[in-house]
Design a protein around this motif. Structure first.
Motif, PDB file in Angstrom:
ATOM      1  N   PRO A 145      60.671 -41.236  30.324  1.00  0.00           N
ATOM      2  CA  PRO A 145      61.964 -41.205  31.314  1.00  0.00           C
ATOM      3  C   PRO A 145      62.536 -39.990  31.417  1.00  0.00           C
ATOM      4  CG  PRO A 145      62.473 -42.134  28.913  1.00  0.00           C
ATOM      5  CD  PRO A 145      60.718 -41.797  28.802  1.00  0.00           C
ATOM      6  N   HIS A 146      63.371 -39.821  32.145  1.00  0.00           N
ATOM      7  CA  HIS A 146      64.353 -38.698  32.611  1.00  0.00           C
ATOM      8  C   HIS A 146      63.548 -37.775  32.918  1.00  0.00           C
ATOM      9  CE1 HIS A 146      67.957 -40.467  30.967  1.00  0.00           C
ATOM     10  NE2 HIS A 146      67.246 -40.880  29.606  1.00  0.00           N
ATOM     11  N   GLN A 147      62.561 -37.932  34.039  1.00  0.00           N
ATOM     12  CA  GLN A 147      61.592 -36.986  34.669  1.00  0.00           C
ATOM     13  C   GLN A 147      61.772 -37.036  36.148  1.00  0.00           C
ATOM     14  OE1 GLN A 147      57.712 -36.926  32.907  1.00  0.00           O
ATOM     15  NE2 GLN A 147      58.308 -35.403  31.100  1.00  0.00           N
ATOM     16  N   LYS A 148      62.718 -37.619  36.697  1.00  0.00           N
ATOM     17  CA  LYS A 148      62.808 -37.783  38.139  1.00  0.00           C
ATOM     18  C   LYS A 148      62.819 -36.326  38.730  1.00  0.00           C
ATOM     19  CE  LYS A 148      65.039 -42.300  38.070  1.00  0.00           C
ATOM     20  NZ  LYS A 148      66.281 -43.184  38.528  1.00  0.00           N
ATOM     21  N   GLN A 149      62.527 -35.968  40.144  1.00  0.00           N
ATOM     22  CA  GLN A 149      62.466 -34.992  40.642  1.00  0.00           C
ATOM     23  C   GLN A 149      62.598 -35.417  42.167  1.00  0.00           C
ATOM     24  OE1 GLN A 149      58.841 -32.796  41.917  1.00  0.00           O
ATOM     25  NE2 GLN A 149      59.866 -31.113  40.704  1.00  0.00           N
ATOM     26  N   MET A 150      63.521 -34.703  42.758  1.00  0.00           N
ATOM     27  CA  MET A 150      63.587 -34.752  44.426  1.00  0.00           C
ATOM     28  C   MET A 150      63.621 -33.209  45.098  1.00  0.00           C
ATOM     29  SD  MET A 150      66.258 -37.930  45.158  1.00  0.00           S
ATOM     30  CE  MET A 150      67.510 -37.046  44.262  1.00  0.00           C
ATOM     31  N   GLN A 181      65.974 -31.862  39.575  1.00  0.00           N
ATOM     32  CA  GLN A 181      64.997 -32.516  38.556  1.00  0.00           C
ATOM     33  C   GLN A 181      65.659 -32.783  37.422  1.00  0.00           C
ATOM     34  OE1 GLN A 181      61.653 -29.866  38.985  1.00  0.00           O
ATOM     35  NE2 GLN A 181      62.008 -28.768  37.066  1.00  0.00           N
ATOM     36  N   GLU A 182      64.870 -33.440  36.687  1.00  0.00           N
ATOM     37  CA  GLU A 182      65.139 -33.792  35.032  1.00  0.00           C
ATOM     38  C   GLU A 182      64.150 -33.112  34.321  1.00  0.00           C
ATOM     39  OE1 GLU A 182      67.771 -37.842  35.380  1.00  0.00           O
ATOM     40  OE2 GLU A 182      65.677 -38.262  35.169  1.00  0.00           O
ATOM     41  N   ASP A 183      64.314 -32.644  33.054  1.00  0.00           N
ATOM     42  CA  ASP A 183      63.394 -31.948  32.385  1.00  0.00           C
ATOM     43  C   ASP A 183      63.444 -32.710  31.001  1.00  0.00           C
ATOM     44  OD1 ASP A 183      62.842 -30.010  34.223  1.00  0.00           O
ATOM     45  OD2 ASP A 183      64.620 -28.637  33.483  1.00  0.00           O
ATOM     46  N   GLY A 184      63.419 -34.061  31.147  1.00  0.00           N
ATOM     47  CA  GLY A 184      63.049 -35.076  29.846  1.00  0.00           C
ATOM     48  C   GLY A 184      61.846 -34.670  29.203  1.00  0.00           C
ATOM     49  N   ASP A 185      61.598 -34.672  28.008  1.00  0.00           N
ATOM     50  CA  ASP A 185      60.061 -34.537  27.502  1.00  0.00           C
ATOM     51  C   ASP A 185      60.013 -35.410  25.859  1.00  0.00           C
ATOM     52  OD1 ASP A 185      61.457 -33.040  25.255  1.00  0.00           O
ATOM     53  OD2 ASP A 185      60.789 -31.110  26.422  1.00  0.00           O
TER      54      ASP A 185
END
Length: 325
Positions: free
Chosen positions: A195-200, A229-233
């Motif tokens: 989760p938390h890896q969206k990008q536009m 963008q989110e940088d969740g890992d």
């Protein structure tokens, strides 16, 4: 898309100067695409490119600040005798990815073999749309235009192998104990689609060109591109506690309606590029001409925590908290 990453004469990609229509859009601090990965940079649509010029040596005076090389993408200016256009759509097909082979291993402390099932690569759910449209402006035979756009959106930017971190049976067996200890229980997570890896990535660019009698011409081009963008890992996946604040007297104050620790530790990024350029060319004779050009560029890169209480739409940048004096 146009060239997004390059290494010229053994130099780093950050040592390559990136230009659009002769205007330098490189990161002013780090060079190249800066701290943003080249594939995440809001570049113009590849459909709008007329030619790409790569200079690796023999730099002229106006290119004296180049370290290893220069890549200049020249955009289409449109024809005055017809209209042209193109549309492009891309998306991955995870059904064609295949899968790994099953692996037989021995668990620590056991003598029997254990067969681990095969796994499939997960899709990023990335979809990209591009268009370009160019031609003459009605009523002005010497004035042409070109307009292009690009959008790419990903749900799972760092997609990998579809491996679950636990089985559903194990999660169910630990659920009650976990709730007693922590107040919540974990469900199985697919480590191939975190989760938390969206990008536009979005970009809109255009150009106007006017040709005078005698061969002189003037061009004006510009663009507005932005990435969020989110940088969740994996490192923040299990940080589901609410923060605990210490009072002046040493007591603790737990805030259960605040952001999760995972959201507080996760970084997010905005990349914005605004470019405006103009060029005037005047031929002197068959073998020479005079050219005047100039440009204005805004290159912004914000990294930090975003406001998680907001919903972000197609044209929104993340509201990233900024430091205050």
């Amino acid at each position: 898309m146009c060239i997004r990453d390059s290494s010229i004469r053994g130099g780093r990609s950050s040592e390559t100067t990136i230009k659009i229509d002769g205007v330098d859009i490189s990161d002013p601090v780090q060079g190249g695409f800066g701290s943003s990965a080249p594939g995440n940079y809001p570049m113009i649509s590849g459909l709008s490119i007329q030619e790409i010029q790569v200079v690796s040596s023999g730099f002229s005076v106006k290119q004296g600040d180049i370290l290893s090389g220069s890549v200049n993408s020249t955009t289409r200016s449109g024809r005055n005798d017809r209209y042209e256009g193109a549309l492009q759509f891309k998306m991955p097909l995870p059904a064609l990815y295949g899968s790994t082979q099953a692996i037989t291993v021995k668990k620590v402390g056991e003598d029997k073999d254990t067969t681990l099932p095969s796994v499939k690569p997960m899709g990023s759910n990335r979809k990209s749309y591009e268009f370009v449209f160019s031609g003459p402006i009605p009523g002005f035979n010497s004035l042409t235009f070109s307009l292009s756009g690009f959008y790419a959106g990903s749900e799972f930017r760092g997609a990998g192998l579809g491996v679950m971190d636990m089985t559903q049976e194990y999660a169910d067996s630990r659920r009650e104990v976990a709730k007693q200890l922590w107040g919540y229980a974990l469900d199985p997570s697919n480590l191939g689609q975190l989760p938390h890896q969206k990008q536009m990535i979005r970009n809109l660019s255009g150009k106007l060109k006017y040709e005078f009698n005698g061969g002189a011409n003037i061009e004006v081009s510009g663009e507005y591109g932005f990435t969020s963008q989110e940088d969740g890992d994996w490192s923040t996946l299990y940080r589901l506690d609410h923060p605990v604040f210490l009072k002046a007297n040493g007591d603790t104050d737990r805030i259960d309606n605040s952001l999760l620790e995972r959201d507080m530790n996760q970084t997010n990024q905005n990349v914005v590029i605004q470019r405006l350029g103009a060029k005037f060319s005047l031929p002197i004779d068959d073998g020479s001409y005079v050219e005047f050009s100039g440009g204005y560029v805004v290159n912004r890169n914000d990294i930090g925590k975003k406001d998680e209480s907001k919903k972000y739409g197609l044209l929104d940048l993340y509201d990233i908290y900024q430091p205050l004096d």
